[in-house]
Design an enzyme around this catalytic site. Structure first.
Site, PDB file in Angstrom:
ATOM      1  N   GLU A   1      -3.129  -9.794  39.434  1.00  0.00           N
ATOM      2  CA  GLU A   1      -1.993  -9.700  40.363  1.00  0.00           C
ATOM      3  C   GLU A   1      -2.435  -9.978  41.791  1.00  0.00           C
ATOM      4  O   GLU A   1      -1.688 -10.572  42.579  1.00  0.00           O
ATOM      5  CB  GLU A   1      -1.337  -8.312  40.229  1.00  0.00           C
ATOM      6  CG  GLU A   1      -0.577  -8.205  38.903  1.00  0.00           C
ATOM      7  CD  GLU A   1      -0.456  -6.791  38.350  1.00  0.00           C
ATOM      8  OE1 GLU A   1      -0.740  -5.827  39.086  1.00  0.00           O
ATOM      9  OE2 GLU A   1      -0.088  -6.660  37.166  1.00  0.00           O
TER      10      GLU A   1
ATOM     11  N   HIS B   1      -8.150  -8.248  40.290  1.00  0.00           N
ATOM     12  CA  HIS B   1      -7.042  -8.106  39.342  1.00  0.00           C
ATOM     13  C   HIS B   1      -6.178  -9.367  39.418  1.00  0.00           C
ATOM     14  O   HIS B   1      -5.976  -9.926  40.506  1.00  0.00           O
ATOM     15  CB  HIS B   1      -6.221  -6.854  39.682  1.00  0.00           C
ATOM     16  CG  HIS B   1      -5.267  -6.496  38.591  1.00  0.00           C
ATOM     17  ND1 HIS B   1      -4.093  -7.171  38.396  1.00  0.00           N
ATOM     18  CD2 HIS B   1      -5.332  -5.555  37.616  1.00  0.00           C
ATOM     19  CE1 HIS B   1      -3.461  -6.654  37.339  1.00  0.00           C
ATOM     20  NE2 HIS B   1      -4.199  -5.667  36.856  1.00  0.00           N
TER      21      HIS B   1
ATOM     22  N   ASN C   1      -4.914   2.192  36.196  1.00  0.00           N
ATOM     23  CA  ASN C   1      -4.507   1.471  37.407  1.00  0.00           C
ATOM     24  C   ASN C   1      -3.034   1.769  37.660  1.00  0.00           C
ATOM     25  O   ASN C   1      -2.163   1.254  36.959  1.00  0.00           O
ATOM     26  CB  ASN C   1      -4.746  -0.031  37.180  1.00  0.00           C
ATOM     27  CG  ASN C   1      -4.264  -0.881  38.343  1.00  0.00           C
ATOM     28  OD1 ASN C   1      -3.903  -0.366  39.390  1.00  0.00           O
ATOM     29  ND2 ASN C   1      -4.239  -2.188  38.139  1.00  0.00           N
ATOM     30  N   TRP C   2      -2.770   2.603  38.660  1.00  0.00           N
ATOM     31  CA  TRP C   2      -1.384   3.034  38.908  1.00  0.00           C
ATOM     32  C   TRP C   2      -0.559   1.971  39.637  1.00  0.00           C
ATOM     33  O   TRP C   2       0.656   2.123  39.777  1.00  0.00           O
ATOM     34  CB  TRP C   2      -1.380   4.332  39.725  1.00  0.00           C
ATOM     35  CG  TRP C   2      -1.998   5.506  39.026  1.00  0.00           C
ATOM     36  CD1 TRP C   2      -2.641   5.512  37.794  1.00  0.00           C
ATOM     37  CD2 TRP C   2      -2.043   6.859  39.498  1.00  0.00           C
ATOM     38  NE1 TRP C   2      -3.076   6.782  37.501  1.00  0.00           N
ATOM     39  CE2 TRP C   2      -2.728   7.633  38.520  1.00  0.00           C
ATOM     40  CE3 TRP C   2      -1.583   7.493  40.653  1.00  0.00           C
ATOM     41  CZ2 TRP C   2      -2.956   9.004  38.682  1.00  0.00           C
ATOM     42  CZ3 TRP C   2      -1.805   8.849  40.801  1.00  0.00           C
ATOM     43  CH2 TRP C   2      -2.482   9.606  39.823  1.00  0.00           C
ATOM     44  N   LYS C   3      -1.206   0.957  40.142  1.00  0.00           N
ATOM     45  CA  LYS C   3      -0.513  -0.129  40.863  1.00  0.00           C
ATOM     46  C   LYS C   3       0.418   0.444  41.952  1.00  0.00           C
ATOM     47  O   LYS C   3       0.081   1.422  42.592  1.00  0.00           O
ATOM     48  CB  LYS C   3       0.239  -1.028  39.876  1.00  0.00           C
ATOM     49  CG  LYS C   3      -0.654  -1.530  38.744  1.00  0.00           C
ATOM     50  CD  LYS C   3      -0.010  -2.622  37.954  1.00  0.00           C
ATOM     51  CE  LYS C   3      -0.875  -2.971  36.752  1.00  0.00           C
ATOM     52  NZ  LYS C   3      -0.388  -4.110  36.007  1.00  0.00           N
TER      53      LYS C   3
ATOM     54  N   GLU D   1      -9.048  -8.950  31.091  1.00  0.00           N
ATOM     55  CA  GLU D   1      -7.607  -8.723  31.033  1.00  0.00           C
ATOM     56  C   GLU D   1      -6.883 -10.061  30.878  1.00  0.00           C
ATOM     57  O   GLU D   1      -6.578 -10.718  31.890  1.00  0.00           O
ATOM     58  CB  GLU D   1      -7.124  -8.046  32.319  1.00  0.00           C
ATOM     59  CG  GLU D   1      -7.772  -6.714  32.597  1.00  0.00           C
ATOM     60  CD  GLU D   1      -6.880  -5.852  33.478  1.00  0.00           C
ATOM     61  OE1 GLU D   1      -6.500  -4.767  33.029  1.00  0.00           O
ATOM     62  OE2 GLU D   1      -6.533  -6.287  34.587  1.00  0.00           O
TER      63      GLU D   1
ATOM     64  N   SER E   1      -1.722  -4.238  28.045  1.00  0.00           N
ATOM     65  CA  SER E   1      -0.824  -3.540  27.114  1.00  0.00           C
ATOM     66  C   SER E   1      -1.573  -2.647  26.127  1.00  0.00           C
ATOM     67  O   SER E   1      -1.180  -2.526  24.963  1.00  0.00           O
ATOM     68  CB  SER E   1       0.071  -4.537  26.376  1.00  0.00           C
ATOM     69  OG  SER E   1       0.877  -5.229  27.300  1.00  0.00           O
TER      70      SER E   1
ATOM     71  N   GLY F   1      -2.771  -0.061  32.524  1.00  0.00           N
ATOM     72  CA  GLY F   1      -1.710  -0.094  33.527  1.00  0.00           C
ATOM     73  C   GLY F   1      -0.603   0.876  33.155  1.00  0.00           C
ATOM     74  O   GLY F   1      -0.677   2.074  33.405  1.00  0.00           O
ATOM     75  N   GLY F   2       0.432   0.349  32.519  1.00  0.00           N
ATOM     76  CA  GLY F   2       1.640   1.122  32.211  1.00  0.00           C
ATOM     77  C   GLY F   2       1.363   2.477  31.568  1.00  0.00           C
ATOM     78  O   GLY F   2       1.927   3.498  31.976  1.00  0.00           O
TER      79      GLY F   2
ATOM     80  N   GLY G   1       1.130  -6.042  31.018  1.00  0.00           N
ATOM     81  CA  GLY G   1       2.508  -5.593  31.245  1.00  0.00           C
ATOM     82  C   GLY G   1       3.529  -6.287  30.377  1.00  0.00           C
ATOM     83  O   GLY G   1       4.732  -6.203  30.636  1.00  0.00           O
TER      84      GLY G   1
HETATM   85  C1  PEP Z   1      -3.432  -3.946  34.236  1.00  0.00           C
HETATM   86  O1  PEP Z   1      -2.610  -4.453  34.992  1.00  0.00           O
HETATM   87  O2  PEP Z   1      -4.613  -3.760  34.604  1.00  0.00           O
HETATM   88  C2  PEP Z   1      -2.981  -3.605  32.891  1.00  0.00           C
HETATM   89  C3  PEP Z   1      -3.863  -3.553  31.936  1.00  0.00           C
HETATM   90  O3  PEP Z   1      -1.640  -3.367  32.741  1.00  0.00           O
HETATM   91  P1  PEP Z   1      -0.868  -2.970  31.384  1.00  0.00           P
HETATM   92  O4  PEP Z   1      -1.727  -1.942  30.671  1.00  0.00           O
HETATM   93  O5  PEP Z   1       0.425  -2.414  31.845  1.00  0.00           O
HETATM   94  O6  PEP Z   1      -0.756  -4.215  30.588  1.00  0.00           O
END
Ligand code: PEP
Length: 253
Positions: free
Chosen positions: A100, A98, A9-11, A170, A216, A237-238, A176
């Site tokens: 967010e 999600h 997920n590049w957000k 999640e 994470s 994500g990251g 994050g």
């Molecule tokens: C996400 O937002 O879907 C996610 C898993 O982010 P991160 O891996 O950065 O925690």
């Protein structure tokens, strides 16, 4: 057999040029280094879907996802993107619910249900996200919280519609933050999710549903998380913004 999936997920990251260079690096690394049966999903921002999709077209392992979809078919909804539009540029998966989007865009359970319906009606697969905030876990209400999220958005789907659904657990406190759920915390929640799904739909469908872990997840912890019986991959994500890290996560499956 349920599918193993690693989705990035590049957000709200990358320009057009950066998006193309990231996806071509991932595409090459996946071709060179990833064997076995895993679906690699990339979810760039809307403007880059078509160009990113074109680049991955020749690679069977690579799939395109959108980060959101409108619940509406068409009409006066400024700024929205419909399921038909996504389908027309080659999107196969849509991330829905999600945390967010639930938090910053106030997406409620009913809206998420409508987004799932629109996604499935246009032949794409929703990646439905669920997960508890820290205060719910600290109060030992995390199972109840996630169970309600599943029930409130999924239980109105038919068995046939449900067959298309991927679930991502999640925990919000792990997104994050660098703080990941332990493999035991992930496994027990994934097992609980599968059990809830088997109550809402038929047991075989629940058994065959891919349930991804997100929060994470990185090359250092992915192997341990993915080794759990009910963890069928990850929503990343990251670590999905760096081709080396993302590919190493994929190789952990
Ligand atoms: C996400 O937002 O879907 C996610 C898993 O982010 P991160 O891996 O950065 O925690």
């Amino acid at each position: 057999m349920r599918k193993k999936i690693v989705a990035g997920n590049w957000k709200l990251n990358k320009t057009a040029e950066e998006a193309l260079s990231l996806v071509s690096e991932i595409d090459n690394m996946v071709k060179d280094e990833v064997s076995g049966d895993v679906s690699v999903v990339v979810a760039p921002p809307f403007p880059f879907l078509q160009s990113v999709g074109k680049l991955t077209q020749g690679n069977d392992k690579m799939h395109l996802a959108a980060q959101n979809v409108s619940e509406h078919e068409s009409g006066a909804y400024t700024g929205e993107v419909s399921a038909a539009m996504l389908k027309s540029v080659g999107v196969e998966y849509v991330i829905i619910g999600h945390s967010e989007r639930r938090l910053y865009h106030h997406e409620d359970a009913q809206t998420l249900y409508q987004k799932m319906k629109a996604t499935i009606a246009h032949g794409m697969k929703p990646i439905f996200c669920c997960g508890e905030p820290l205060e719910e876990r600290d109060a030992d209400r995390h199972f109840e919280y996630v169970g309600k999220q599943l029930h409130d958005s999924l239980s109105y789907l038919s068995n046939e519609e449900f067959d298309q659904v991927v679930v991502a657990y999640e925990p919000i406190w792990a997104i994050g933050t660098g703080r990941t759920a332990s493999s035991q915390q992930a496994q027990e929640m994934h097992e609980y999710i599968r059990e809830q799904l088997s109550r809402m739909f038929d047991a075989e469908a629940a058994y065959n549903t891919s349930i991804l872990y997100g929060g994470s997840c990185n090359p250092g912890n992915a192997k341990e998380l993915f080794s759990q019986a009910d963890v069928d991959g990850g929503l990343i994500g990251g670590a999905s913004l760096k081709s080396r890290d993302f590919t190493d996560v994929i190789k952990s499956i």
